[in-house]
Design a protein around this motif. Structure first.
Motif, PDB file in Angstrom:
ATOM      1  N   TYR A   1       0.842  -1.217   0.000  1.00 53.76           N
ATOM      2  CA  TYR A   1       0.000   0.000   0.000  1.00 53.76           C
ATOM      3  C   TYR A   1       0.872   1.259   0.000  1.00 53.76           C
ATOM      4  CZ  TYR A   1      -4.175   2.658   1.228  1.00 53.76           C
ATOM      5  OH  TYR A   1      -5.220   3.511   1.214  1.00 53.76           O
TER       6      TYR A   1
ATOM      7  N   GLY B   1       1.712   4.165  -2.997  1.00 54.71           N
ATOM      8  CA  GLY B   1       1.529   5.594  -2.792  1.00 54.71           C
ATOM      9  C   GLY B   1       2.799   6.381  -3.055  1.00 54.71           C
TER      10      GLY B   1
ATOM     11  N   PHE C   1       0.628  11.760  -3.451  1.00 50.85           N
ATOM     12  CA  PHE C   1       0.545  10.444  -2.827  1.00 50.85           C
ATOM     13  C   PHE C   1      -0.698   9.720  -3.349  1.00 50.85           C
ATOM     14  CE2 PHE C   1      -0.474   7.722   0.893  1.00 50.85           C
ATOM     15  CZ  PHE C   1       0.712   7.007   0.917  1.00 50.85           C
ATOM     16  N   LEU C   2      -0.529   8.461  -3.814  1.00 47.17           N
ATOM     17  CA  LEU C   2      -1.603   7.622  -4.358  1.00 47.17           C
ATOM     18  C   LEU C   2      -2.221   8.221  -5.633  1.00 47.17           C
ATOM     19  CD1 LEU C   2      -3.531   6.407  -1.192  1.00 47.17           C
ATOM     20  CD2 LEU C   2      -1.982   5.131  -2.610  1.00 47.17           C
TER      21      LEU C   2
ATOM     22  N   TYR D   1      -2.449   7.686  -9.123  1.00 48.23           N
ATOM     23  CA  TYR D   1      -2.060   6.628 -10.069  1.00 48.23           C
ATOM     24  C   TYR D   1      -1.887   7.141 -11.483  1.00 48.23           C
ATOM     25  CZ  TYR D   1      -4.756   4.515  -6.330  1.00 48.23           C
ATOM     26  OH  TYR D   1      -5.291   4.212  -5.145  1.00 48.23           O
TER      27      TYR D   1
ATOM     28  N   ILE E   1      -3.479  -1.375  -4.619  1.00 49.42           N
ATOM     29  CA  ILE E   1      -3.893  -1.012  -3.269  1.00 49.42           C
ATOM     30  C   ILE E   1      -4.732  -2.125  -2.651  1.00 49.42           C
ATOM     31  CG2 ILE E   1      -5.299   0.632  -1.975  1.00 49.42           C
ATOM     32  CD1 ILE E   1      -2.739   1.787  -2.819  1.00 49.42           C
TER      33      ILE E   1
END
Lengths: 155, 81
Positions: free
Chosen positions: A95, A99, A109-110, A112, A133
């Motif tokens: 996870y 990120g 962050f995160l 995609y 994720i």
């Protein structure tokens, strides 16, 4: 105090195989079905109810069912007790890694959409990003629930 | 007629919660607590929150019930209070 029959057989320190053949055969037959449903829930979590958490709980339920029906020692090959906490840590790392990989690629962050895969358009990038994720969430939830069960049996 | 089903589910939920609170047999209390969670899940599904209902059914009626039963197996089955 009235002496009842135990819900399932518990040896002095570890859970032994159940004395009832019905429970043993039913747990062996039901566990693969629950695992298939768990994988279905996990992979279809984008479009339908479900996702990593529910799929992970279903996978953990199948392993706990095997532990209760067939005994603790006989199901170590399915999911070794020493692997549960490290697998949970690996899920968390997946996870966090997804990120921060987006951060390394220049996004938030995160985020995609900035993954360096030019052969994929942004909707597919978002789909595969959330899949990573969900892999992390599934691993963590499954192994943590099995770890809780094992440590409960340890007393 | 859908409200009749929901009232029935609510009554069953409250009754199962009261049985789980009042029962002397802790295994029966654990099973009725799972029934409570399942009724909550069915009510959530009837309200349209399928995802929440799924989580409630899997966790409340599945995992927590198993952990309660393991705890009963490790301790005692009779309530002493």
């Amino acid at each position: 105090m009235i002496e009842h029959a135990r819900p399932f057989d518990l040896a002095a320190d570890r859970c032994g195989p159940s004395s009832s053949p019905i429970i043993r055969i039913a747990s062996r037959g039901l566990a693969p079905l629950i695992q298939i449903i768990g994988l279905y829930v996990f992979f279809h979590g984008h479009y339908s109810p479900g996702g990593g958490f529910q799929g992970g709980v279903l996978l953990a339920a199948s392993i706990i069912l095997l532990r209760m029906g067939l005994g603790f020692a006989n199901t170590q090959t399915v999911m070794p007790s020493g692997w549960t906490v490290p697998l949970g840590a690996v899920g968390g790392l997946i996870y966090i890694g997804t990120g921060f990989f987006a951060v390394l690629c220049g996004g938030n962050f995160l985020d995609y959409g900035v993954f360096p895969m030019p052969w994929l358009d942004p909707p597919h990038l978002h789909s595969y990003g959330i899949l990573f994720i969900e892999v992390g969430v599934t691993l963590t939830v499954m192994s943590t629930l099995v770890a809780i069960f094992d440590h409960l049996l340890d007393g | 007629m859908s409200w009749l089903i929901e009232v029935f589910l609510f009554v069953l939920m409250v009754v199962s919660a009261l049985v789980a609170l009042r029962s002397r047999d802790l295994l029966a209390a654990a099973v009725t607590l799972s029934l409570f969670s399942f009724m909550a899940a069915v009510i959530m599904a009837s309200l349209g929150a399928i995802d929440v209902a799924f989580t409630e059914a899997v966790v409340g009626a599945g995992a927590v019930g198993v952990f309660n039963i393991v705890a009963i197996t490790l301790t005692t089955r009779e309530s002493r209070d």
